[in-house]
Write a protein that holds these residues in place. Sequence first.
Motif, PDB file in Angstrom:
ATOM      1  N   PRO A   1       0.827  -1.208   0.000  1.00 31.60           N
ATOM      2  CA  PRO A   1       0.000   0.000   0.000  1.00 31.60           C
ATOM      3  C   PRO A   1       0.863   1.261   0.000  1.00 31.60           C
ATOM      4  N   ASP A   2       0.243   2.391  -0.242  1.00 27.41           N
ATOM      5  CA  ASP A   2       0.989   3.655  -0.206  1.00 27.41           C
ATOM      6  C   ASP A   2       1.299   4.055   1.234  1.00 27.41           C
ATOM      7  N   VAL A   3       0.335   3.813   2.121  1.00 29.18           N
ATOM      8  CA  VAL A   3       0.487   4.213   3.525  1.00 29.18           C
ATOM      9  C   VAL A   3       0.006   3.096   4.442  1.00 29.18           C
ATOM     10  N   ALA A   4       0.781   2.858   5.512  1.00 23.28           N
ATOM     11  CA  ALA A   4       0.366   1.924   6.564  1.00 23.28           C
ATOM     12  C   ALA A   4       0.093   2.754   7.811  1.00 23.28           C
ATOM     13  N   LEU A   5      -1.143   2.702   8.279  1.00 21.15           N
ATOM     14  CA  LEU A   5      -1.549   3.446   9.469  1.00 21.15           C
ATOM     15  C   LEU A   5      -1.449   2.504  10.655  1.00 21.15           C
ATOM     16  N   LEU A   6      -0.463   2.726  11.529  1.00 24.40           N
ATOM     17  CA  LEU A   6      -0.148   1.771  12.595  1.00 24.40           C
ATOM     18  C   LEU A   6      -0.417   2.331  13.982  1.00 24.40           C
ATOM     19  N   ASP A   7      -1.003   1.478  14.825  1.00 25.08           N
ATOM     20  CA  ASP A   7      -1.082   1.772  16.248  1.00 25.08           C
ATOM     21  C   ASP A   7       0.313   1.545  16.826  1.00 25.08           C
ATOM     22  N   LEU A   8       0.586   2.089  18.002  1.00 25.58           N
ATOM     23  CA  LEU A   8       1.919   1.962  18.577  1.00 25.58           C
ATOM     24  C   LEU A   8       2.041   0.727  19.470  1.00 25.58           C
ATOM     25  N   ARG A   9       1.102   0.557  20.378  1.00 27.44           N
ATOM     26  CA  ARG A   9       1.143  -0.565  21.315  1.00 27.44           C
ATOM     27  C   ARG A   9       0.248  -1.680  20.815  1.00 27.44           C
ATOM     28  N   MET A  10       0.851  -2.758  20.351  1.00 25.24           N
ATOM     29  CA  MET A  10       0.110  -3.902  19.827  1.00 25.24           C
ATOM     30  C   MET A  10       0.779  -5.198  20.254  1.00 25.24           C
ATOM     31  N   PRO A  11       0.023  -6.296  20.323  1.00 22.90           N
ATOM     32  CA  PRO A  11       0.614  -7.600  20.675  1.00 22.90           C
ATOM     33  C   PRO A  11       1.414  -8.176  19.509  1.00 22.90           C
ATOM     34  N   VAL A  12       2.156  -9.221  19.808  1.00 23.69           N
ATOM     35  CA  VAL A  12       2.975  -9.959  18.841  1.00 23.69           C
ATOM     36  C   VAL A  12       4.147  -9.108  18.351  1.00 23.69           C
ATOM     37  N   LEU A  13       3.830  -7.953  17.741  1.00 24.16           N
ATOM     38  CA  LEU A  13       4.862  -7.042  17.247  1.00 24.16           C
ATOM     39  C   LEU A  13       4.321  -5.631  17.400  1.00 24.16           C
ATOM     40  N   ASP A  14       5.015  -4.773  18.155  1.00 20.57           N
ATOM     41  CA  ASP A  14       4.473  -3.429  18.375  1.00 20.57           C
ATOM     42  C   ASP A  14       4.697  -2.529  17.159  1.00 20.57           C
ATOM     43  N   GLY A  15       4.166  -1.313  17.236  1.00 22.47           N
ATOM     44  CA  GLY A  15       4.227  -0.405  16.098  1.00 22.47           C
ATOM     45  C   GLY A  15       5.632  -0.029  15.675  1.00 22.47           C
ATOM     46  N   VAL A  16       6.521   0.143  16.637  1.00 26.45           N
ATOM     47  CA  VAL A  16       7.898   0.517  16.312  1.00 26.45           C
ATOM     48  C   VAL A  16       8.612  -0.624  15.589  1.00 26.45           C
ATOM     49  N   ALA A  17       8.489  -1.847  16.125  1.00 23.45           N
ATOM     50  CA  ALA A  17       9.123  -3.002  15.493  1.00 23.45           C
ATOM     51  C   ALA A  17       8.525  -3.251  14.111  1.00 23.45           C
ATOM     52  N   ALA A  18       7.207  -3.082  13.997  1.00 17.98           N
ATOM     53  CA  ALA A  18       6.550  -3.269  12.702  1.00 17.98           C
ATOM     54  C   ALA A  18       7.028  -2.217  11.707  1.00 17.98           C
ATOM     55  N   THR A  19       7.191  -0.995  12.183  1.00 17.74           N
ATOM     56  CA  THR A  19       7.691   0.078  11.313  1.00 17.74           C
ATOM     57  C   THR A  19       9.076  -0.264  10.777  1.00 17.74           C
ATOM     58  N   THR A  20       9.946  -0.741  11.670  1.00 18.10           N
ATOM     59  CA  THR A  20      11.300  -1.118  11.272  1.00 18.10           C
ATOM     60  C   THR A  20      11.277  -2.170  10.164  1.00 18.10           C
ATOM     61  N   GLU A  21      10.405  -3.162  10.309  1.00 17.17           N
ATOM     62  CA  GLU A  21      10.329  -4.230   9.309  1.00 17.17           C
ATOM     63  C   GLU A  21       9.707  -3.737   7.998  1.00 17.17           C
ATOM     64  N   ILE A  22       8.714  -2.890   8.098  1.00 25.01           N
ATOM     65  CA  ILE A  22       8.071  -2.364   6.885  1.00 25.01           C
ATOM     66  C   ILE A  22       9.043  -1.510   6.083  1.00 25.01           C
ATOM     67  N   VAL A  23       9.794  -0.666   6.774  1.00 23.26           N
ATOM     68  CA  VAL A  23      10.768   0.202   6.100  1.00 23.26           C
ATOM     69  C   VAL A  23      11.830  -0.628   5.381  1.00 23.26           C
ATOM     70  N   ALA A  24      12.115  -1.810   5.917  1.00 25.62           N
ATOM     71  CA  ALA A  24      13.140  -2.675   5.320  1.00 25.62           C
ATOM     72  C   ALA A  24      12.619  -3.479   4.130  1.00 25.62           C
ATOM     73  N   LEU A  25      11.309  -3.490   3.934  1.00 27.53           N
ATOM     74  CA  LEU A  25      10.730  -4.244   2.823  1.00 27.53           C
ATOM     75  C   LEU A  25      11.010  -3.557   1.483  1.00 27.53           C
ATOM     76  N   PRO A  26      11.014  -4.321   0.391  1.00 31.85           N
ATOM     77  CA  PRO A  26      11.226  -3.724  -0.941  1.00 31.85           C
ATOM     78  C   PRO A  26       9.945  -3.095  -1.492  1.00 31.85           C
ATOM     79  N   VAL A  27       9.302  -2.258  -0.667  1.00 28.01           N
ATOM     80  CA  VAL A  27       8.093  -1.535  -1.080  1.00 28.01           C
ATOM     81  C   VAL A  27       8.280  -0.067  -0.705  1.00 28.01           C
ATOM     82  N   THR A  28       7.423   0.790  -1.211  1.00 23.49           N
ATOM     83  CA  THR A  28       7.548   2.225  -0.912  1.00 23.49           C
ATOM     84  C   THR A  28       6.467   2.689   0.051  1.00 23.49           C
ATOM     85  N   THR A  29       5.997   1.783   0.884  1.00 26.99           N
ATOM     86  CA  THR A  29       4.948   2.114   1.848  1.00 26.99           C
ATOM     87  C   THR A  29       5.464   3.073   2.914  1.00 26.99           C
TER      88      THR A  29
END
Length: 215
Positions: A55-83
């Motif tokens: 997607p163009d934008v990922a709208l993320l909550d910060l405190r979440m189970p399994v993987l929080d917003g910060v960790a998810a952001t780190t992984e998304i930024v590392a993906l070969p996408v421009t989200t």
Amino acid sequence: MTDTAYDRIRVVVVDDHAVMRAGVIALLTDEPTIEIVGEASDGREGVALVERLAPDVALLDLRMPVLDGVAATTEIVALPVTTRVLILTTYDTDVEIERAVEAGAVGYLLKDTTREQLADAIRSAARGETVLAPKVAERLVARMRRPEPVVLTARERDVLNAVADGLSNAEIGRRLVIGEATVKTHLLRVFAKLDVSDRTRAVVVALERGLLARS
């Protein structure tokens, strides 16, 4: 990216609270420039969704189970996408803000934002622009204006204490058993750290900041 009904901004919403997630989606449903293409209930699902849908934008909550917003952001930024990642949360502490920004989020909004503000923020994020809630921006500006703590070495304090005692550079050198040139070097470093240009001011500022202990 053009803001037209034919080239809409594709968004995924990631929030572990189903009611909040549904509310955000409902807010954006009637926005002609935005299309919700997916939703997830935790950070791990969110990353997988971004990887699959790009997607163009990922709208993320910060405190979440399994993987929080910060960790998810780190992984998304590392993906070969421009989200672009936009954080939407109730937390506005300095630590939370810094963690999100350092992870690569382009924006940080609070959940009291209006529909218009949220839609504008998503459009800005899709263009790669930084988006900050007013309260968050104020906190960051205040933090930037806060003077960095000054740390003097033990030798620099010795030299400055000697200056406070009224000693000349030569006398300081004899007291501390160091060369006069070394004394000058220590003083220049102290001047730079305290942002002063003379000995008297250096002592005054050091005393004001509690860097010198005088009886």
